[in-house]
Scaffold this motif. Structure first.
Motif, short mmCIF file in Angstrom:
data_model
loop_
_atom_site.label_atom_id
_atom_site.label_comp_id
_atom_site.label_asym_id
_atom_site.label_seq_id
_atom_site.Cartn_x
_atom_site.Cartn_y
_atom_site.Cartn_z
N GLY A 255 2.89 1.53 -4.83
CA GLY A 255 1.24 2.01 -3.75
C GLY A 255 1.82 3.05 -2.92
O GLY A 255 0.81 3.62 -2.42
N LYS A 256 2.58 3.67 -2.97
CA LYS A 256 2.78 4.59 -1.99
C LYS A 256 2.33 6.17 -2.62
O LYS A 256 2.11 7.21 -2.65
CB LYS A 256 4.04 5.12 -1.79
N VAL A 257 2.10 5.87 -4.35
CA VAL A 257 1.17 6.64 -5.47
C VAL A 257 -0.04 7.10 -5.06
O VAL A 257 -0.47 8.38 -5.25
CB VAL A 257 1.34 6.64 -6.87
N GLY A 258 -0.47 6.19 -4.90
CA GLY A 258 -2.12 6.38 -3.32
C GLY A 258 -2.28 7.16 -2.45
O GLY A 258 -3.51 6.96 -1.41
N ILE A 259 -1.23 7.37 -1.54
CA ILE A 259 -0.54 7.55 -0.79
C ILE A 259 -1.02 9.19 0.46
O ILE A 259 -0.38 10.14 -1.06
CB ILE A 259 -0.16 6.59 0.81
N SER A 260 -1.57 9.65 0.69
CA SER A 260 -1.96 10.83 0.95
C SER A 260 -0.39 11.60 1.13
O SER A 260 0.01 11.17 2.07
CB SER A 260 -2.42 11.60 2.18
N ASP A 261 -0.88 12.70 0.12
CA ASP A 261 1.21 13.28 0.45
C ASP A 261 0.90 13.86 1.94
O ASP A 261 2.22 14.57 2.65
CB ASP A 261 0.75 15.25 -0.52
N SER A 280 -1.15 0.21 3.89
CA SER A 280 -2.05 0.82 2.80
C SER A 280 -1.30 0.26 1.58
O SER A 280 -2.29 0.00 0.69
CB SER A 280 -3.15 1.12 2.97
N HIS A 281 0.01 0.71 1.38
CA HIS A 281 1.15 0.98 0.08
C HIS A 281 0.55 -0.39 -0.72
O HIS A 281 0.92 -0.90 -1.77
CB HIS A 281 2.10 2.10 0.13
N THR A 282 0.88 -1.56 -0.15
CA THR A 282 1.04 -2.82 -0.15
C THR A 282 -0.27 -3.43 -1.07
O THR A 282 0.06 -3.51 -1.94
CB THR A 282 1.23 -4.00 1.26
N CYS A 283 -1.41 -3.05 -0.08
CA CYS A 283 -2.66 -3.81 -1.52
C CYS A 283 -3.03 -2.50 -2.56
O CYS A 283 -3.32 -3.05 -3.89
CB CYS A 283 -3.84 -3.34 -0.06
N LEU A 284 -2.16 -0.88 -2.45
CA LEU A 284 -2.83 -0.37 -3.59
C LEU A 284 -1.91 -0.54 -4.22
O LEU A 284 -2.16 -0.86 -5.51
CB LEU A 284 -2.09 1.52 -3.02
N GLY A 285 -0.27 -0.96 -3.80
CA GLY A 285 0.41 -1.25 -5.32
C GLY A 285 0.29 -2.48 -5.87
O GLY A 285 0.36 -3.30 -6.90
N ALA A 286 0.00 -3.29 -5.08
CA ALA A 286 -1.01 -4.66 -5.68
C ALA A 286 -1.74 -4.41 -6.91
O ALA A 286 -1.96 -5.73 -7.88
CB ALA A 286 -1.28 -6.02 -4.14
N LEU A 305 2.95 -6.52 -2.22
CA LEU A 305 1.95 -6.69 -1.64
C LEU A 305 2.73 -7.33 -0.60
O LEU A 305 1.91 -7.42 0.57
CB LEU A 305 0.42 -8.17 -1.46
N ARG A 306 2.96 -7.97 -0.67
CA ARG A 306 4.17 -8.71 0.54
C ARG A 306 5.21 -9.02 1.13
O ARG A 306 5.73 -9.99 1.98
CB ARG A 306 4.16 -10.73 -0.40
N HIS A 307 5.81 -7.99 0.74
CA HIS A 307 7.30 -7.94 0.83
C HIS A 307 7.45 -7.08 2.34
O HIS A 307 8.86 -6.89 3.50
CB HIS A 307 8.55 -6.49 0.24
N HIS A 308 6.39 -6.59 3.34
CA HIS A 308 6.89 -6.53 4.73
C HIS A 308 5.49 -7.36 5.29
O HIS A 308 5.94 -7.46 7.02
CB HIS A 308 5.99 -4.80 4.73
N GLU A 309 5.49 -8.66 5.40
CA GLU A 309 4.94 -10.03 5.86
C GLU A 309 6.53 -10.02 6.39
O GLU A 309 7.58 -9.94 5.99
CB GLU A 309 4.62 -11.20 5.26
N SER A 322 -6.14 -11.15 5.16
CA SER A 322 -7.28 -11.60 4.56
C SER A 322 -7.12 -9.73 3.63
O SER A 322 -8.21 -9.23 3.32
CB SER A 322 -8.18 -10.18 5.89
N TYR A 323 -6.42 -9.53 3.23
CA TYR A 323 -5.92 -8.64 2.10
C TYR A 323 -5.05 -10.07 0.87
O TYR A 323 -3.97 -10.12 0.85
CB TYR A 323 -5.12 -7.33 1.78
N SER A 324 -6.42 -10.24 -0.43
CA SER A 324 -5.90 -10.74 -1.66
C SER A 324 -6.62 -10.77 -2.69
O SER A 324 -7.65 -10.36 -2.84
CB SER A 324 -5.50 -12.54 -0.34
#
Length: 416
Positions: A255-261, A280-286, A305-309, A322-324
């Motif tokens: 999901g980090k591909v969608g984070i601003s440089d 938010s990279h977790t949501c982007l990746g999901a 999505l969940r590897h940082h829980e 709240s993000y699922s």
């Protein structure tokens, strides 16, 4: 006579069933290990190795030895091996690779003097093992391209005595090898597609190297294997799960591909707002795998999505419930910070994500980043252990600590 014919037909039927199962395996490494395991079962061989072509060398991928394995405590594996040697006619495996000929050797210690190859006795001396009969077959595609070499050692009779490989064994293995090569080609094509996707992530984030994802993936597999042994997970269930996990783990940070440089490539620590956007990279990746079409998609979504829980459900875990997929990520907006309202806790977190969390944090600790130095291995292992029951699942941490020797070898194989 009829009994012999019936046994031969039964074995061919079994081989066809195994060949079908190979087509379901997606990860190359998992496939190679399964090919070695099943080939040994077909001819009742005590040991064996499988090698892949690496430039002008053969590189070992897996080695198995039932005699040596029985000497280890239950649940432990043989030492993790990684080495390569030139493709030449000097060694048995090298000869099979160089000439693309199958070799059947009745006695490794009595190779005729007129042969260019010799058996390397050093491994037997080091491990106190006695190699006798050897079957070595090159794994060659229809177009003549060599993919690797499969070597099977010490065929056993019904009494457990070492005997020679027969012409019938040759027929069985040769038949199986054709299907193995087809499955390898397909798996290599899949791996190349995944590699390109992951390289895109590396281009965007210089901290997210392909070696990092290979280490996380390999460590995650070792953790799962040990955990599955402790939990008495059935063999067939393990086969399927570990195949998906090996691939899913590689996409944990896709999901980090969608984070601003501006944030992604910042050569320093983030401030609070930047850190919230980075989360938010977790949501982007999901979202890349939503809706999931396969079990692999589902696991990859869970991991991303969940590897940082956090296991204890504390507020540092994210992104929370709240993000699922269930609410179609309605609270997520691209480029905006995420607001963690209720983190997941305990076994609410998918197993694959709990495993990858340990592997990911450990690898990050044990390697340098632009904003920090690498930790010593002892310190990194101790940090994981000290976080058991808080950040990490205690059962996963226990499994991780039990495979420390193999984890350290993985770090050496995929060294930056």
């Amino acid at each position: 006579m009829n009994e012999i014919v019936n046994e031969r037909e039964r074995k061919y039927k079994h081989i066809i069933e195994i060949e079908s199962s190979l087509d379901e395996i997606q990860d190359v490494d998992v496939l190679l290990e399964r090919i070695l395991t099943e080939t040994r079962k077909i001819v009742n061989a005590d040991a064996g190795s499988i090698y892949v072509v690496d430039g002008n060398n053969l590189k070992i991928k897996y080695a198995q030895n039932d005699t040596q394995l029985r000497a280890l405590p239950l649940g432990e594996k043989l030492p993790y091996l990684f080495f390569s040697f030139p493709i030449s006619t000097n060694s048995i495996a090298g000869y099979a690779a160089a000439t693309k000929e199958t070799l059947i050797i009745d006695d490794a210690y009595a190779v005729p003097e007129d042969k260019p190859y010799r058996f390397n006795k050093q491994t037997d001396i080091t491990t106190n093992y006695k190699t006798k009969s050897i079957y070595t077959i090159p794994l060659v595609m229809n177009n003549g391209i060599l993919l690797g070499v499969l070597q099977i050692i010490n065929k056993l009779d019904e009494n457990g005595e070492v005997i020679c490989f027969s012409n019938e064994d040759d027929a069985f293995i040769s038949h199986f090898a054709l299907a193995a090569v087809r499955a390898m080609k397909r798996a290599y094509d899949t791996k190349e597609t995944h590699r390109k996707m992951l390289r895109l992530s590396e281009f965007r984030d210089p901290k997210e190297t392909y070696l990092h994802v290979e280490r996380v993936s390999s460590i995650a597999l070792e953790i799962y294997d040990r955990w599955a042994f402790e939990q008495n997970i059935p063999e067939e269930e393990r086969y399927v799960y570990r195949d998906n996990l090996k691939i899913a783990a590689k996409f944990h940070d896709i999901g980090k591909v969608g984070i601003s440089d501006i944030i992604l490539k910042k050569p320093a620590r983030f401030n609070d707002d930047e850190r919230s956007i980075m989360k938010s990279h977790t949501c982007l990746g999901a979202l890349l795998f939503d809706p999931p079409e396969t079990e692999l998609d589902k696991m990859t979504l869970d991991v991303a999505l969940r590897h940082h829980e956090r296991w204890d459900g504390e507020s540092a875990g994210y992104p929370g419930n709240s993000y699922s997929v269930d609410n179609h990520f309605e609270n997520f907006q691209l480029g905006e910070p995420i607001e963690v309202q209720k983190p997941l806790k305990g076994k609410e977190i998918p197993l694959a994500a709990r495993i990858v969390a340990v592997a990911d944090v450990f690898d990050a600790l044990s390697h340098s980043r632009c904003y920090k130095d690498s930790w010593s291995l002892d310190d990194a292992f101790n940090e994981i252990l000290n976080s058991s029951g808080t950040q990490f699942d205690p059962e996963i941490v226990l499994a991780f600590m039990k495979v420390r020797n193999r984890v350290e070898k993985i770090l050496l194989e995929f060294k930056d």
